[in-house]
Scaffold this active site. Structure first.
Site, PDB file in Angstrom:
ATOM      1  N   GLY A 153       0.704  -1.354   0.009  1.00  0.00           N
ATOM      2  CA  GLY A 153      -0.271   0.539   0.368  1.00  0.00           C
ATOM      3  C   GLY A 153       1.070   1.251  -0.492  1.00  0.00           C
ATOM      4  O   GLY A 153       0.589   2.559  -0.848  1.00  0.00           O
ATOM      5  N   ASP A 192      -4.642   1.538  10.917  1.00  0.00           N
ATOM      6  CA  ASP A 192      -6.067   1.539  11.446  1.00  0.00           C
ATOM      7  C   ASP A 192      -6.128   1.045  12.627  1.00  0.00           C
ATOM      8  O   ASP A 192      -6.471   1.786  13.616  1.00  0.00           O
ATOM      9  CB  ASP A 192      -6.420   0.936   9.840  1.00  0.00           C
ATOM     10  CG  ASP A 192      -8.411   0.203   9.750  1.00  0.00           C
ATOM     11  OD1 ASP A 192      -8.335   0.842  11.044  1.00  0.00           O
ATOM     12  OD2 ASP A 192      -8.210  -1.048   9.280  1.00  0.00           O
ATOM     13  N   THR A 240      -0.593  -2.873  12.692  1.00  0.00           N
ATOM     14  CA  THR A 240       1.179  -4.020  11.345  1.00  0.00           C
ATOM     15  C   THR A 240       2.404  -2.542  11.534  1.00  0.00           C
ATOM     16  O   THR A 240       3.560  -2.877  11.712  1.00  0.00           O
ATOM     17  CB  THR A 240       0.743  -2.866  10.153  1.00  0.00           C
ATOM     18  OG1 THR A 240      -0.369  -4.182   9.660  1.00  0.00           O
ATOM     19  CG2 THR A 240       1.411  -2.800   8.895  1.00  0.00           C
ATOM     20  N   LYS A 267      -6.857   6.925  10.067  1.00  0.00           N
ATOM     21  CA  LYS A 267      -8.354   7.226  11.033  1.00  0.00           C
ATOM     22  C   LYS A 267      -8.486   7.401  11.803  1.00  0.00           C
ATOM     23  O   LYS A 267      -7.856   7.519  13.069  1.00  0.00           O
ATOM     24  CB  LYS A 267      -8.745   5.021  10.255  1.00  0.00           C
ATOM     25  CG  LYS A 267      -8.828   4.773   9.358  1.00  0.00           C
ATOM     26  CD  LYS A 267      -9.731   3.975   8.809  1.00  0.00           C
ATOM     27  CE  LYS A 267      -9.228   3.021   7.372  1.00  0.00           C
ATOM     28  NZ  LYS A 267     -10.033   2.073   7.449  1.00  0.00           N
TER      29      LYS A 267
END
Ligand code: 5GP
Ligand code: MG
Length: 187
Positions: A47, A109, A113, A137
């Site tokens: 990503g 999020d 990770t 977020k």
């Protein structure tokens, strides 16, 4: 692809301006540590690939890039599953002693990770470790995970584009967008 977009959350010009601003801040911070800083960038794939490509070209620092691959949203998942290190792609040296490391991810999020990868990197004894995310977020778990650099805080919605995917599609959208609900099948 365009017809799948519900709305643009952050457009390409806003992204470009903010990435440049963030790069200036990072450059200044690393110069404060060391007159001629030498850094190791660790982008979390897949990503972050577009973000990191833009960011590093605005970082006039001597650097090495070491890729790491982590997957926590496999396939069509739009909520986090357990984060897993991809065994096929881990470019990290055994030791990071003496390196100033900048870990770069696309989005914070659940925080799993960043936490997982930070632990792996810390165990390699870097001179310093900083974390940088494109998006964070607005949710409890994300706000509780400490990070050093955040380009944008966004609402707790599933987004794609500028490197972020849904089922591995949409990464090439230049803006960060929300998809129409009938496109996203979270079964
Ligand atoms: P965390 O481990 O913080 O829960 O999740 C981080 C990873 O989940 C990100 O690197 C990204 O791959 C994926 N992710 C989290 N939220 C989103 C989202 O809104 N859209 C997309 N495409 N991926 C997300
Ligand atoms: Mg990711």
């Amino acid at each position: 692809m365009q017809q799948d977009i519900e709305r643009i959350l952050i457009d390409r010009h806003t992204i470009a301006n903010r990435v440049r601003e963030l790069a200036e801040q990072i450059t200044a911070d690393f110069h404060e540590k060391d007159e001629l800083p030498e850094i190791t960038i660790v982008p979390i794939l897949t990503g972050s690939f577009i973000f990191v490509a833009d960011l590093i070209r605005d970082l006039p620092l001597r650097m090495q890039i070491r890729l790491i691959s982590v997957s926590s949203y496999p396939g069509k998942a739009t909520t986090a599953q357990e984060a897993q290190i991809g065994s096929d792609l881990d470019d990290l040296p055994a030791s990071l002693a003496g390196s100033h490391v900048l870990l770069v991810d696309d989005i914070l999020d659940s925080g799993q990770t960043i936490k997982l990868v930070s632990e792996i990197l810390s165990a390699k004894n870097p001179a310093s470790l900083k974390t940088c995310v494109l998006l964070r977020k607005q949710r409890e778990a994300a706000m509780q995970q400490p990070v050093d650099y955040v380009a944008f805080d966004i609402p707790d919605e599933f987004v794609v584009g500028y490197g972020l995917d849904y089922d591995d599609y949409y990464r090439n959208l230049p803006d960060i967008v929300v998809l129409k609900s009938d496109v996203v099948d979270d079964a």
